[in-house]
Design a protein around this motif. Structure first.
Motif, PDB file in Angstrom:
ATOM      1  N   ARG A  27     -26.478  25.961  -6.174  1.00 36.97           N
ATOM      2  CA  ARG A  27     -25.703  26.122  -4.948  1.00 36.97           C
ATOM      3  C   ARG A  27     -26.226  25.205  -3.850  1.00 36.97           C
ATOM      4  O   ARG A  27     -25.452  24.596  -3.109  1.00 36.97           O
ATOM      5  CB  ARG A  27     -25.748  27.597  -4.502  1.00 36.97           C
ATOM      6  CG  ARG A  27     -24.868  27.940  -3.345  1.00 36.97           C
ATOM      7  CD  ARG A  27     -23.415  27.501  -3.498  1.00 36.97           C
ATOM      8  NE  ARG A  27     -22.820  27.928  -4.733  1.00 36.97           N
ATOM      9  CZ  ARG A  27     -21.847  27.261  -5.374  1.00 36.97           C
ATOM     10  NH1 ARG A  27     -21.381  26.133  -4.893  1.00 36.97           N
ATOM     11  NH2 ARG A  27     -21.352  27.714  -6.488  1.00 36.97           N
ATOM     12  N   LEU A  28     -27.543  25.074  -3.727  1.00 34.51           N
ATOM     13  CA  LEU A  28     -28.117  24.187  -2.720  1.00 34.51           C
ATOM     14  C   LEU A  28     -27.748  22.738  -3.014  1.00 34.51           C
ATOM     15  O   LEU A  28     -27.405  21.974  -2.106  1.00 34.51           O
ATOM     16  CB  LEU A  28     -29.634  24.359  -2.653  1.00 34.51           C
ATOM     17  CG  LEU A  28     -30.364  23.516  -1.613  1.00 34.51           C
ATOM     18  CD1 LEU A  28     -29.846  23.812  -0.213  1.00 34.51           C
ATOM     19  CD2 LEU A  28     -31.856  23.783  -1.697  1.00 34.51           C
ATOM     20  N   HIS A  29     -27.783  22.366  -4.275  1.00 29.77           N
ATOM     21  CA  HIS A  29     -27.404  21.007  -4.668  1.00 29.77           C
ATOM     22  C   HIS A  29     -25.942  20.734  -4.279  1.00 29.77           C
ATOM     23  O   HIS A  29     -25.628  19.671  -3.724  1.00 29.77           O
ATOM     24  CB  HIS A  29     -27.597  20.824  -6.171  1.00 29.77           C
ATOM     25  CG  HIS A  29     -27.195  19.477  -6.674  1.00 29.77           C
ATOM     26  ND1 HIS A  29     -27.898  18.335  -6.392  1.00 29.77           N
ATOM     27  CD2 HIS A  29     -26.140  19.092  -7.422  1.00 29.77           C
ATOM     28  CE1 HIS A  29     -27.296  17.297  -6.953  1.00 29.77           C
ATOM     29  NE2 HIS A  29     -26.228  17.741  -7.583  1.00 29.77           N
ATOM     30  N   ALA A  30     -25.059  21.683  -4.542  1.00 29.01           N
ATOM     31  CA  ALA A  30     -23.648  21.519  -4.189  1.00 29.01           C
ATOM     32  C   ALA A  30     -23.466  21.429  -2.675  1.00 29.01           C
ATOM     33  O   ALA A  30     -22.660  20.628  -2.181  1.00 29.01           O
ATOM     34  CB  ALA A  30     -22.820  22.667  -4.759  1.00 29.01           C
ATOM     35  N   LEU A  31     -24.218  22.218  -1.930  1.00 27.56           N
ATOM     36  CA  LEU A  31     -24.115  22.190  -0.467  1.00 27.56           C
ATOM     37  C   LEU A  31     -24.587  20.851   0.083  1.00 27.56           C
ATOM     38  O   LEU A  31     -23.909  20.248   0.934  1.00 27.56           O
ATOM     39  CB  LEU A  31     -24.925  23.339   0.149  1.00 27.56           C
ATOM     40  CG  LEU A  31     -24.954  23.434   1.669  1.00 27.56           C
ATOM     41  CD1 LEU A  31     -23.555  23.529   2.252  1.00 27.56           C
ATOM     42  CD2 LEU A  31     -25.808  24.617   2.104  1.00 27.56           C
ATOM     43  N   VAL A  32     -25.698  20.348  -0.405  1.00 19.05           N
ATOM     44  CA  VAL A  32     -26.202  19.046   0.048  1.00 19.05           C
ATOM     45  C   VAL A  32     -25.217  17.940  -0.326  1.00 19.05           C
ATOM     46  O   VAL A  32     -24.949  17.034   0.471  1.00 19.05           O
ATOM     47  CB  VAL A  32     -27.610  18.772  -0.524  1.00 19.05           C
ATOM     48  CG1 VAL A  32     -28.039  17.330  -0.302  1.00 19.05           C
ATOM     49  CG2 VAL A  32     -28.626  19.729   0.096  1.00 19.05           C
ATOM     50  N   THR A  33     -24.644  18.019  -1.523  1.00 15.54           N
ATOM     51  CA  THR A  33     -23.662  17.028  -1.948  1.00 15.54           C
ATOM     52  C   THR A  33     -22.429  17.064  -1.049  1.00 15.54           C
ATOM     53  O   THR A  33     -21.889  16.015  -0.670  1.00 15.54           O
ATOM     54  CB  THR A  33     -23.270  17.259  -3.417  1.00 15.54           C
ATOM     55  OG1 THR A  33     -24.453  17.192  -4.220  1.00 15.54           O
ATOM     56  CG2 THR A  33     -22.278  16.223  -3.901  1.00 15.54           C
ATOM     57  N   ALA A  34     -21.982  18.259  -0.674  1.00 11.13           N
ATOM     58  CA  ALA A  34     -20.832  18.389   0.223  1.00 11.13           C
ATOM     59  C   ALA A  34     -21.149  17.811   1.598  1.00 11.13           C
ATOM     60  O   ALA A  34     -20.317  17.126   2.201  1.00 11.13           O
ATOM     61  CB  ALA A  34     -20.418  19.854   0.341  1.00 11.13           C
ATOM     62  N   LEU A  35     -22.342  18.070   2.097  1.00 12.87           N
ATOM     63  CA  LEU A  35     -22.738  17.511   3.394  1.00 12.87           C
ATOM     64  C   LEU A  35     -22.814  15.989   3.331  1.00 12.87           C
ATOM     65  O   LEU A  35     -22.355  15.300   4.247  1.00 12.87           O
ATOM     66  CB  LEU A  35     -24.088  18.092   3.833  1.00 12.87           C
ATOM     67  CG  LEU A  35     -24.061  19.541   4.291  1.00 12.87           C
ATOM     68  CD1 LEU A  35     -25.476  20.100   4.379  1.00 12.87           C
ATOM     69  CD2 LEU A  35     -23.344  19.675   5.623  1.00 12.87           C
TER      70      LEU A  35
END
Length: 72
Positions: A56-64
């Protein structure tokens, strides 16, 4: 006995495109809530929590990064 370890980051390249930042943030908050009840004495609970939170953190950083026009 020797075991070959595979880091979680070995699977980062195959992740689907992230959702919007607001959706990823909402899902990150949900994952935090879901993992909050994990049993600290359970290897299975800790592994599941670590994987869920990392994904989830990886997806959030990728979205940012995508929102800023950057790519990792």
């Amino acid at each position: 006995m020797s075991m070959n370890a595979t880091p979680l980051s070995a699977y980062d390249d195959s992740d689907p495109a992230p959702a919007s930042v607001s959706a990823e943030l909402r899902m990150a908050a949900e994952t935090l809530d879901e993992t909050a009840t994990a049993d600290i004495h359970s290897d299975t609970d800790m592994i599941r929590s670590a994987v869920a939170l990392r994904m989830r953190l990886h997806a959030l950083v990728t979205a940012l990064d995508a929102e800023r026009g950057e790519r990792r």
